[in-house]
Structures are given as C-alpha cells and as structure tokens.
Design an enzyme around this catalytic site. Structure first.
Site, PDB file in Angstrom:
ATOM      1  N   LYS A 124       0.828  -1.205   0.000  1.00 36.84           N
ATOM      2  CA  LYS A 124       0.000   0.000   0.000  1.00 36.84           C
ATOM      3  C   LYS A 124       0.866   1.260   0.000  1.00 36.84           C
ATOM      4  O   LYS A 124       0.635   2.184  -0.779  1.00 36.84           O
ATOM      5  CB  LYS A 124      -0.930   0.015   1.217  1.00 36.84           C
ATOM      6  CG  LYS A 124      -1.907   1.189   1.228  1.00 36.84           C
ATOM      7  CD  LYS A 124      -2.529   1.399   2.592  1.00 36.84           C
ATOM      8  CE  LYS A 124      -1.565   2.080   3.527  1.00 36.84           C
ATOM      9  NZ  LYS A 124      -2.173   2.453   4.825  1.00 36.84           N
ATOM     10  N   ASP A 142      -6.375   1.250   1.157  1.00 36.08           N
ATOM     11  CA  ASP A 142      -6.398   1.400   2.609  1.00 36.08           C
ATOM     12  C   ASP A 142      -7.782   1.019   3.105  1.00 36.08           C
ATOM     13  O   ASP A 142      -8.606   0.479   2.357  1.00 36.08           O
ATOM     14  CB  ASP A 142      -6.006   2.822   3.009  1.00 36.08           C
ATOM     15  CG  ASP A 142      -7.047   3.860   2.614  1.00 36.08           C
ATOM     16  OD1 ASP A 142      -8.021   3.524   1.904  1.00 36.08           O
ATOM     17  OD2 ASP A 142      -6.896   5.033   3.022  1.00 36.08           O
TER      18      ASP A 142
END
Length: 232
Positions: A124, A142
């Site tokens: 991420k 997220d």
C-alpha cells in the site's frame, strides 16, 4: 458478497466523484519524494491530520535521508511520539533512510518492487508513493478504499489484494491516475465506516449498499409519521 457494478456504472461512478473533486491530492503534507515516503510510512494506523501535526517541524529541517540518519532514532521519536506505533515507525524510518543512502544514491526509487524492499514499506505504501511521486496508475487500498469498493459494488473483494486487482482491471481511463484519491476522500468524508452519509452521496443511485442511510432526523420523522397513522 455485494454485486459488482457494470462497466458503464463504473465509468459513471468515477465521473461523478471527479466532478465533485476535480483535482484530488493526498492530504499528507510533504516537501519532496523522501518526505512523502516517510509521511506515508508514519500514516499506517494513524490519521493524516495527526501525521501532519507531528511532521510539520520535522520536515522543515529534516528532509533528506542523511538528515534523518543524523537526527537518529531517539530524535525522531521526540517528533512523532503522538503517532501510534511511533517506536516501530521510528526504527523503520531510520532503517529505510540508511537503505536509501546505501542502495539508491539517497533517492526514492521509482520502482514499486524496490520500494517494498525498504523497512516499513508494504504494498500500500509503495503504491501511494508510486502514484503521488511518480504519477503511476497504482491503486493503494487502505481501509477507506477497501470499504468503499466493497460497500458500493465498485470492486468487491475479500482482501486488499483482491480489491486492488479488481480496481486495476475495472477502472478505465481517464480515471486511473486519481482513482484511489477519489475513493479515499469519498470514504473519509461521505461513505464513512459507521454511518455512510447516503443522503449527500453523488453516487447513491449507483451504489449497491442497502438500506440507504436517511438524512439526520429522517428516522425520527418516519417514526412520528408512522405513529400518527397508527392513531388515525
């Protein structure tokens, strides 16, 4: 699992979010690619606002890997002690700074795989840096992006890897570059975790989420009307 939006609905979904926020950007404050990387690492399980508050003075003087290594782990902790997991994050930031100096000429590499070899940098984080620093069409998933993707039917998936793959496959141009920003902002300010604000959502009629959340006072008003009908 939530039914998936059609390709036509996906395009319209992004078009409406883009109309609402034409030029979305990360809400993390940074001064260069290096401080962006540090800010994203610090933002794990923390709010952007909290990270910005902690890094405001830090980034004014510490904005290179060399300066961070010179500051040291204890010095960094003094700046970021208000952020969750600050001990581990301080250790990782010093280690990744050392790795940048040793292996990348003190530059943030424009390569997702190389980024993921740095301490504290997962997929991420690497996706965010690739997108914000280098303009790559990456999809950082997220908690906000995961929730919006599943709740709306945009990219329903059982885990973040599945959602990322579906977003990558389903998101058309011209929305790919800014897609994850649209979704983060939508999740943060409209499609909230505990109670989505469906009454002011620009994609409510496309979204698969049911039942739609009524506006404030909506439930109370409905109960009053039902009570009056019961007495008549």
């Amino acid at each position: 699992m939530t039914s998936k939006l059609s390709p036509e609905e996906v395009s319209e979904f992004y078009r409406r979010l883009a109309d609402r926020t034409p030029n979305p950007e990360t809400e993390l404050d940074y001064v260069n690619d290096y401080t962006l990387l540090v800010a994203v690492v610090l933002s794990a399980q923390a709010t952007d606002a909290g990270v910005n508050l902690a890094t405001r003075k830090l980034f004014a003087t510490v904005n290179t890997p060399e300066a961070m290594v010179a500051l040291g782990e204890e010095g960094l902790k003094a700046h970021i002690k208000t952020i969750g997991l600050f001990n581990t994050k301080a250790k990782n930031v010093i280690a990744l700074s050392q790795a940048l100096i040793a292996d990348h000429g003190s530059q943030v590499p424009a390569d997702r795989d190389a980024l993921q070899t740095l301490p504290g940098v997962g997929r991420k984080t690497a996706n965010v840096v690739m997108n914000c620093a280098f303009g790559a069409e990456t999809f950082a998933v997220d908690t906000h992006v995961f929730r919006v993707s599943n709740r709306t039917g945009l990219a329903p998936g059982k885990d973040v890897d599945a959602v990322e793959a579906i977003l990558d496959a389903a998101t058309p141009q011209p929305w790919r570059r800014d897609a994850h920003h649209y979704l983060i902002l939508h999740g943060r300010y409209v499609c909230k975790a505990k109670k989505p604000e469906c009454w002011r959502c620009v994609v409510a009629d496309i979204c698969r989420y049911e039942p739609k959340t009524p506006p404030p006072g909506g439930d109370a008003e409905a109960k009053v009307i039902a009570a009056k009908r019961g007495r008549s």
